[in-house]
Design a protein around this motif. Structure first.
Motif, short mmCIF file in Angstrom:
data_model
loop_
_atom_site.label_atom_id
_atom_site.label_comp_id
_atom_site.label_asym_id
_atom_site.label_seq_id
_atom_site.Cartn_x
_atom_site.Cartn_y
_atom_site.Cartn_z
N ALA A 205 -9.47 -44.74 31.34
CA ALA A 205 -9.67 -45.73 32.41
C ALA A 205 -9.72 -45.06 33.78
N GLN A 206 -8.90 -44.03 34.00
CA GLN A 206 -8.91 -43.35 35.30
C GLN A 206 -10.19 -42.53 35.49
N VAL A 207 -10.74 -41.99 34.40
CA VAL A 207 -12.05 -41.33 34.50
C VAL A 207 -13.12 -42.37 34.84
N ALA A 208 -13.07 -43.49 34.16
CA ALA A 208 -14.09 -44.54 34.38
C ALA A 208 -14.06 -45.08 35.80
N VAL A 209 -12.85 -45.16 36.40
CA VAL A 209 -12.73 -45.73 37.74
C VAL A 209 -12.96 -44.67 38.83
N GLY A 210 -13.14 -43.40 38.39
CA GLY A 210 -13.46 -42.34 39.35
C GLY A 210 -12.27 -41.56 39.87
N LYS A 211 -11.09 -41.84 39.35
CA LYS A 211 -9.90 -41.11 39.80
C LYS A 211 -9.85 -39.69 39.22
N ARG A 212 -10.46 -39.51 38.04
CA ARG A 212 -10.47 -38.20 37.39
C ARG A 212 -11.89 -37.86 36.98
N GLU A 213 -12.18 -36.56 36.98
CA GLU A 213 -13.56 -36.13 36.79
C GLU A 213 -14.04 -36.35 35.37
N GLN A 214 -13.23 -35.93 34.40
CA GLN A 214 -13.63 -36.09 33.01
C GLN A 214 -12.41 -36.08 32.10
N LEU A 215 -12.62 -36.58 30.89
CA LEU A 215 -11.58 -36.62 29.87
C LEU A 215 -11.61 -35.32 29.07
N SER A 216 -10.45 -34.77 28.78
CA SER A 216 -10.36 -33.65 27.85
C SER A 216 -10.04 -34.19 26.47
N VAL A 217 -10.88 -33.88 25.51
CA VAL A 217 -10.65 -34.27 24.12
C VAL A 217 -10.08 -33.05 23.40
N PHE A 218 -8.84 -33.16 22.93
CA PHE A 218 -8.13 -32.00 22.40
C PHE A 218 -8.48 -31.79 20.93
N GLY A 219 -9.50 -30.98 20.71
CA GLY A 219 -9.87 -30.60 19.34
C GLY A 219 -10.92 -31.53 18.75
N ASN A 220 -11.94 -30.93 18.11
CA ASN A 220 -12.94 -31.72 17.39
C ASN A 220 -13.19 -31.11 16.01
N ASP A 221 -12.14 -30.44 15.50
CA ASP A 221 -12.25 -29.80 14.19
C ASP A 221 -11.19 -30.28 13.22
N GLN A 287 -15.06 -33.62 27.84
CA GLN A 287 -15.34 -32.28 27.31
C GLN A 287 -14.38 -32.03 26.15
N ILE A 288 -14.85 -31.25 25.18
CA ILE A 288 -14.00 -30.86 24.06
C ILE A 288 -13.24 -29.60 24.46
N VAL A 289 -11.92 -29.62 24.28
CA VAL A 289 -11.09 -28.45 24.58
C VAL A 289 -10.23 -28.14 23.35
N ALA A 290 -9.42 -27.09 23.46
CA ALA A 290 -8.61 -26.65 22.32
C ALA A 290 -7.61 -27.74 21.92
N ARG A 291 -7.22 -27.70 20.65
CA ARG A 291 -6.17 -28.60 20.16
C ARG A 291 -4.88 -28.43 20.97
N ARG A 292 -4.08 -29.49 21.02
CA ARG A 292 -2.75 -29.40 21.62
C ARG A 292 -1.73 -29.06 20.53
N PRO A 293 -0.74 -28.21 20.84
CA PRO A 293 0.30 -27.95 19.84
C PRO A 293 1.05 -29.25 19.52
N GLY A 294 1.38 -29.44 18.26
CA GLY A 294 2.15 -30.62 17.87
C GLY A 294 1.31 -31.83 17.52
N ASP A 295 0.00 -31.80 17.82
CA ASP A 295 -0.87 -32.93 17.48
C ASP A 295 -1.22 -32.89 15.98
N ILE A 296 -1.41 -34.06 15.41
CA ILE A 296 -1.77 -34.15 13.99
C ILE A 296 -3.13 -34.83 13.87
N ALA A 297 -3.74 -34.74 12.68
CA ALA A 297 -5.11 -35.23 12.51
C ALA A 297 -5.18 -36.75 12.46
N THR A 298 -4.38 -37.36 11.59
CA THR A 298 -4.54 -38.78 11.30
C THR A 298 -3.18 -39.46 11.20
#
Length: 337
Positions: A205-221, A287-298
């Motif tokens: 929402a903050q990206v959409a309203v212009g407060k932040r430049e882009q969303l980081s998506v942590f991992g796409n693998d 943008q796609i960035v590296a996974r975050r430690p501690g995150d799980i897939a599903t």
């Protein structure tokens, strides 16, 4: 007059629950240290409901401040939201998380016992399932935690289980939330994170309203349909109504019960981004960035127990979630300030 005490009542989930409780005929006191919340949320709850809410500033680690509340008001039950909740921050500040979340809960329960108030709804979390081996995740799944935030919730669950084993007249519901999103349909109350959001939806929402430049998506693998993490997103108003049902359940039941609050449906990060863009007709660069430690897939809920015991199920759709998030953010670009 009897009151329901909401610790952390001015926060995101607390303020939405306060509104649903007063709409259901309960009297509410909020006890909040405002470390990650605003009293303006409660002012708006009063405006939306036409009912007054007592707001007291205080910290759950302060037994004397809690005793004042219980001395001056008749409390029938406590809904315990107060807690630090950022997974990443918890890995940097573990002692702060254990002190606030775990020690604070012990203090709260000690004061409740002094005043013979033994009905408690606790904000737990799906993080207590760790990297679950089965999805959808039932309440009976093994528990573990992959970060200090989740560990603090799991410790509290064990403490409350031990308390009920020792004193069976307590009635405690452990509500294991999945991923709360959205806002009240009025656009008057919503999620108002301090600084950089830790959760996906306010960041979108903050990206959409212009407060932040882009969303980081942590991992796409990850082993998911599009490689991004899949979660069970639940509308905060559905979640709030689950607390009303849990309190009603405790009027007739003692002992301790763990209940998932989720939809039973998993959506990926990119599913959420695309739904937000399409429903609200706004761009969300990412943008796609590296996974975050501690995150799980599903991770998504087996929600049947809530339906059986509480007569509750999530009603709101993914479109409701993204539309209400955008209505809140676009109406309040700077949150409550």
């Amino acid at each position: 007059m009897e009151y329901i005490l909401l610790t952390g009542g001015a926060g995101y989930i607390g303020s939405h629950t306060a509104l649903e409780l007063v709409n259901a005929g309960f009297n509410v006191i909020s006890f909040d240290n405002f470390s990650n919340s605003s009293n303006e949320a409660l002012n708006r709850v009063e405006q939306l409901s036409g009912k007054s809410i007592i707001s007291i500033e205080g910290d759950i680690r302060d037994a004397a401040a809690l005793r004042q509340v219980f001395t001056h008001h008749t409390i029938s039950a406590v809904v315990h939201f107060a807690g630090l909740k950022a997974v990443g921050e918890s890995t940097q500040l573990p002692l702060h998380y254990y002190d606030n979340n775990v020690a604070g809960t012990v203090t709260l329960c000690q004061v409740m016992r002094e005043f013979q108030v033994k009905k408690l709804v606790f904000s737990s979390s799906a993080t207590v399932y760790g990297d679950a081996k089965q999805v959808p995740i039932p309440e009976s799944a093994p528990r573990s935690a992959t970060n200090p935030y989740g560990q603090s919730k799991l410790m509290i669950e064990h403490i409350l289980e031990d308390l009920v084993a020792a004193e069976p007249d307590w009635g405690i519901t452990l509500l294991r939330y999945f991923n709360p999103v959205g806002a009240h349909a009025s656009g008057r109350i919503g999620e108002n994170p301090n600084g950089i959001p830790n959760n996906l939806m306010p960041f979108i929402a903050q990206v959409a309203v212009g407060k932040r430049e882009q969303l980081s998506v942590f991992g796409n693998d990850y082993a998911t349909h599009d490689g991004t993490g899949v979660r069970d997103y639940i509308h905060v108003v559905d979640l709030a109504l689950g607390h009303v049902k849990a309190l009603q359940y405790l009027t007739k039941n003692s002992g301790i019960t763990a209940i998932n609050l989720g939809t039973g449906i998993g959506y990926s990060v990119l599913d959420m981004v695309n739904a937000f863009s399409q429903t609200n007709k706004v761009a969300v660069p990412y943008q796609i960035v590296a996974r975050r430690p501690g995150d799980i897939a599903t991770c998504y809920a087996h929600p049947d127990k809530a339906a059986q015991l509480l007569g509750w199920q999530a009603e709101k759709t993914l479109e409701d979630m993204v539309r209400d998030s955008w209505h809140w953010q676009s109406s309040n670009p700077n949150g409550y300030s």
